[in-house]
Design an enzyme around this catalytic site. Structure first.
Site, PDB file in Angstrom:
ATOM      1  N   GLY A 113      30.701   5.459  -6.685  1.00 24.91           N
ATOM      2  CA  GLY A 113      30.667   5.743  -8.113  1.00 24.91           C
ATOM      3  C   GLY A 113      30.467   7.218  -8.393  1.00 24.91           C
ATOM      4  O   GLY A 113      29.656   7.876  -7.737  1.00 24.91           O
ATOM      5  N   GLY A 181       4.574   8.310   9.629  1.00 24.18           N
ATOM      6  CA  GLY A 181       4.528   7.621   8.348  1.00 24.18           C
ATOM      7  C   GLY A 181       4.737   6.126   8.561  1.00 24.18           C
ATOM      8  O   GLY A 181       4.806   5.644   9.689  1.00 24.18           O
ATOM      9  N   GLY A 184       7.875   5.009  10.816  1.00 29.13           N
ATOM     10  CA  GLY A 184       7.705   5.248  12.237  1.00 29.13           C
ATOM     11  C   GLY A 184       6.674   4.335  12.858  1.00 29.13           C
ATOM     12  O   GLY A 184       6.864   3.818  13.980  1.00 29.13           O
ATOM     13  N   ALA A 320      10.229   0.031  -2.880  1.00 29.97           N
ATOM     14  CA  ALA A 320      11.147  -0.898  -3.536  1.00 29.97           C
ATOM     15  C   ALA A 320      10.549  -1.470  -4.811  1.00 29.97           C
ATOM     16  O   ALA A 320      11.229  -1.594  -5.838  1.00 29.97           O
ATOM     17  CB  ALA A 320      11.526  -2.024  -2.575  1.00 29.97           C
ATOM     18  N   HIS A 444     -13.453 -20.545  -0.132  1.00 26.84           N
ATOM     19  CA  HIS A 444     -14.017 -20.396   1.209  1.00 26.84           C
ATOM     20  C   HIS A 444     -13.473 -21.498   2.117  1.00 26.84           C
ATOM     21  O   HIS A 444     -13.401 -22.648   1.699  1.00 26.84           O
ATOM     22  CB  HIS A 444     -15.542 -20.509   1.160  1.00 26.84           C
ATOM     23  CG  HIS A 444     -16.192 -20.494   2.516  1.00 26.84           C
ATOM     24  ND1 HIS A 444     -16.354 -19.339   3.237  1.00 26.84           N
ATOM     25  CD2 HIS A 444     -16.683 -21.509   3.283  1.00 26.84           C
ATOM     26  CE1 HIS A 444     -16.941 -19.632   4.389  1.00 26.84           C
ATOM     27  NE2 HIS A 444     -17.142 -20.942   4.436  1.00 26.84           N
TER      28      HIS A 444
END
Length: 465
Positions: A113, A181, A184, A320, A444
């Site tokens: 586009g 990061g 990785g 995302a 619990h």
């Protein structure tokens, strides 16, 4: 054919923007350069990486953890079948997006586009054919590309990006990961669990930049116990490939003697950059910043009327779910509604084992801002469910404002942290306090009782510690 809205890019931001706009009564088209929808996330990012993380974690658990629970097995790796499992998951997700676009009567166009003028998008298909679409508004949601390192050419065989690291045909004996990061660390942990000797090289003196410092230190210790080696404060000068081997040249970031490291595969994971090439932004006069990100106002409008941008191409975390929220917001704004994203409450997750999840401010950020705060911490070693599950690594950390008790940040290192962080995000979205979180009845035995206990600890009244 004329539309109310054309969205360029059908990743999590783009397809969500298109669907929400259609729900609000707009006539919508999408332009996608891939043959499938879903963007980097569904095709070569979030979804396939989580499939391999899940499968490799089950493999490692079967090899090292089942015996302690009285289950005797001897797992055997079938990497081709594991890759097929990953691909099946990807197909299910991208097919799902295609179904959603069709269900919402959104017109799909496949090709590159280019915005030739406000209200006009030229689409070039893979055979060179061109057609021009007309629209009232355009949303750019083209996402991001892998960031490159000058002088290191990615061939997706020996020197790979995250895309190539998801499809290695065999387990490398030695893997060097450049960048500590989340990409990785996640992919490094996949191949470590499957048998690689993994070394992570990072120019900074810490892993996971942006993570709360205390959490990052314990996270690193956890990964080291799993066999991942770290070379921090180290820069990569170059990579040479010869046949089936690579030689990585390293140097201390502060200067010093060089060293070389031999390996089979190098993963370049130093971040991502906005994908805007070919859109025609410069010719249109769309302003970008020094990092190549499209500049937008509070309503996601660019400097050119009728053109908007969301997701990885604008400022903010390249996540995302951040793009999804912006997709909803921009569609609602275009429909005359009050679309809005609260950027103070966007969770982030590193899907290693244990997981790391955060929302809100870190201690370092609060100190820098001069905000007085209190800390509540609770270790999973004191959580009943974690004990019986043998998932006692990590802790929950709650940061609350000293004056008001309002929760400003929550950080979790532990099993299923990515799910547990949601209750913290909900609480913070409504301006809740540590006292509010501590008063909520938690089932619990569950792991997220540790969240309640950390909130109690902020007032120095944890029960189970």
């Amino acid at each position: 054919m004329s539309y109310d809205l054309i969205v360029i890019g059908t990743g999590p931001g783009g397809y969500v923007a298109a669907i929400r706009a259609s729900q609000l009564g707009m006539k919508v088209a999408v332009v996608e350069k891939r043959a499938t929808h879903g963007g980097t996330c569904l095709n070569v990012g979030c979804i396939p990486s989580k499939a391999l993380l899940h499968a490799s974690e089950r493999f490692a658990e079967a090899a090292n953890g089942f015996a302690g629970m009285g289950i005797k097995v001897r797992p055997e790796l079938d990497l081709a079948a594991m890759q097929a499992f990953k691909d099946e998951g990807v197909k299910g997700n991208v097919d799902g997006v295609a179904f959603l676009l069709k269900k919402n009567k959104i017109a799909p166009f496949h090709g590159e586009g280019r915005i030739t003028a406000p209200g006009k998008v030229e689409v070039t298909d893979d055979k060179g054919g061109k057609q021009t679409l007309e629209t009232t508004s355009i949303v750019i949601a083209t996402g991001s590309d892998v960031a490159a390192i000058h002088g290191i050419a990615i061939d997706e065989e020996r020197i790979v990006s995250s895309t190539g690291a998801l499809s290695l045909p065999q387990v490398p004996q030695r893997l060097v990961v450049i960048g500590a990061g989340y990409i990785g660390l996640e992919l490094g942990s996949v191949w470590r669990r499957l048998g690689s000797e993994v070394t992570v090289v990072e120019m900074l003196d810490r892993i996971a930049p942006g993570l709360d410092g205390e959490v990052a230190k314990q996270f690193q210790r956890s990964l080291e116990k799993q066999g991942i080696a770290f070379k921090l404060g180290t820069k990569v000068l170059g990579v040479e490939t010869t046949g089936n081997a690579c030689k990585v040249t390293l140097e201390p970031a502060s200067g010093g003697a060089q060293e070389t490291r031999d390996c089979d595969v190098v993963l370049v994971a130093v971040g991502r950059v906005p994908r805007t090439e070919g859109l025609g932004l410069a010719e249109l006069g769309v302003n970008t910043d020094k990092r190549g990100r499209i500049q937008v106002d509070a309503h996601y409008a660019t400097s050119v009327p009728g053109i908007y941008a969301i997701g990885d191409v604008i400022a903010g975390p390249m996540l995302a779910h951040k793009a999804e929220e912006e997709g909803v917001a921009v569609a609602e704004i275009l429909a005359g509604q009050a679309g809005y994203v609260n950027y103070d409450v966007i969770p982030s997750v590193i899907y290693t084992a244990p997981e790391v999840a955060s929302v809100g401010k870190t201690e370092e950020e609060l100190k820098e801002a001069g905000i007085a705060y209190k800390v509540g911490k609770f270790p999973f070693t004191a959580n009943g469910r974690a004990k019986v599950n043998r998932t006692t690594e990590g802790f929950v950390k709650v940061l609350a404002e000293e004056a008001t008790d309002r929760v400003l940040g929550v950080h979790i290192l532990g099993a299923d942290a990515g799910t547990m962080i949601a209750e913290a995000a909900v609480l913070m979205e409504f301006g809740g306090s540590a006292e509010d979180l501590a008063r909520i009845c938690h089932a619990h035995p569950t792991l997220n009782e540790a969240v309640k206990e950390a909130a109690l600890a902020a007032d120095k009244r944890a029960i189970h510690m």
